[in-house]
Enzyme design. Structure first.
Site, PDB file in Angstrom:
ATOM      1  N   THR A  45       2.249  10.761   8.614  1.00  0.00           N
ATOM      2  CA  THR A  45       2.328  11.129   7.174  1.00  0.00           C
ATOM      3  C   THR A  45       2.479  12.838   6.865  1.00  0.00           C
ATOM      4  OG1 THR A  45       0.063  12.039   9.013  1.00  0.00           O
ATOM      5  CG2 THR A  45       0.132  10.437   6.917  1.00  0.00           C
ATOM      6  N   PHE A 170      -5.451  16.217   1.594  1.00  0.00           N
ATOM      7  CA  PHE A 170      -6.030  15.848   3.014  1.00  0.00           C
ATOM      8  C   PHE A 170      -7.701  14.849   2.972  1.00  0.00           C
ATOM      9  CE2 PHE A 170      -3.162  19.445   3.874  1.00  0.00           C
ATOM     10  CZ  PHE A 170      -2.773  18.048   5.300  1.00  0.00           C
ATOM     11  N   CYS A 177     -10.047  14.392   5.554  1.00  0.00           N
ATOM     12  CA  CYS A 177      -8.807  14.872   6.938  1.00  0.00           C
ATOM     13  C   CYS A 177      -9.278  15.550   8.314  1.00  0.00           C
ATOM     14  CB  CYS A 177      -7.173  14.365   7.165  1.00  0.00           C
ATOM     15  SG  CYS A 177      -6.082  14.674   8.469  1.00  0.00           S
TER      16      CYS A 177
END
Length: 229
Positions: A45, A170, A177
């Site tokens: 990512t 996120f 996250c």
């Protein structure tokens, strides 16, 4: 093995971490799971986010010039350190805008635990709900000129006005996250380290096309040339 002789790396940090409430260390499975999360989930990512940021800087030289000037001013030719990440304010604005336009996770799936309602539509327990940052972060009811690359959206004083759920690279809520702060700091230091030495340009004639799988990446990669500064 003597703990003092262990290398100062991620695995040592995980092995020596202690729960702040009861002082217990992580068990073996927790250490393995956290290592996989940092190295596996955190690698691709962040790499994709950096890729898209470098692409945008290549496409918009005026933004690149400002980023390079900031990096040179903050670092003064020395190696970037953790304390520099918060000082790279415009670089962070560019990165935030790259995350808006090209979110590394273009969609997320959540499952309804109980009956609910979304926009007047009933949701049954067990229903799979897809949330797409790609759509939300380019939605014309939420953003002015949403397809325009504009790092000033995230300038101090303007960033605070962005609705919490209009920008979610996120995720959001209890399952946001866990590596967000780590990823942001890592990205700032990597950008500073790379751009301190090089300018990057997309190979002439290459058509950059986003492809969404689990993550969002350029179809066929992103061939770039490096020009030493």
């Amino acid at each position: 093995r003597d703990p003092a002789a262990a290398p100062d790396d991620l695995l040592t940090m995980l092995l020596t971490a202690r729960d702040p409430e009861d002082g217990r260390p992580m068990d073996e499975q927790q250490v393995i799971d956290n290592a996989i999360t940092f190295i596996g989930a955190g690698h691709e990512t962040t790499a994709n986010a950096l890729c898209w940021t470098l692409y945008l800087l290549s496409a918009f030289p005026w933004a690149e010039e400002r980023v390079l000037a900031e990096i040179d001013s903050v670092l003064g030719g020395r190696r970037a350190g953790a304390e520099d990440a918060v000082r790279l304010t415009y670089t962070r604005q560019v990165f935030d805008e790259a995350l808006r336009l090209y979110p590394p996770a273009p969609f997320m799936v959540r499952q309804a635990l109980a009956a609910d309602e979304i926009g007047g539509h009933p949701v049954k327990p067990g229903t799979q709900i897809i949330v797409s940052p790609w759509i939300v972060q380019r939605h014309r009811t939420l953003w002015d000129e949403p397809d325009l690359f504009d790092p000033e959206r995230f300038a101090p004083g303007r960033k605070e006005a962005i609705h919490r759920f209009a920008y979610l690279p996120f995720g959001a809520g209890p399952r946001i996250c866990i590596g967000m702060a780590f990823a942001l700091q890592e990205a700032m230091l990597l950008l500073a380290t790379i751009l301190q030495r090089y300018r990057l340009r997309v190979r002439p004639g290459f058509d950059v096309t986003p492809r969404a799988t689990i993550t969002l990446r350029p179809e066929g990669g992103l061939p770039m040339t490096l020009e030493r500064r």
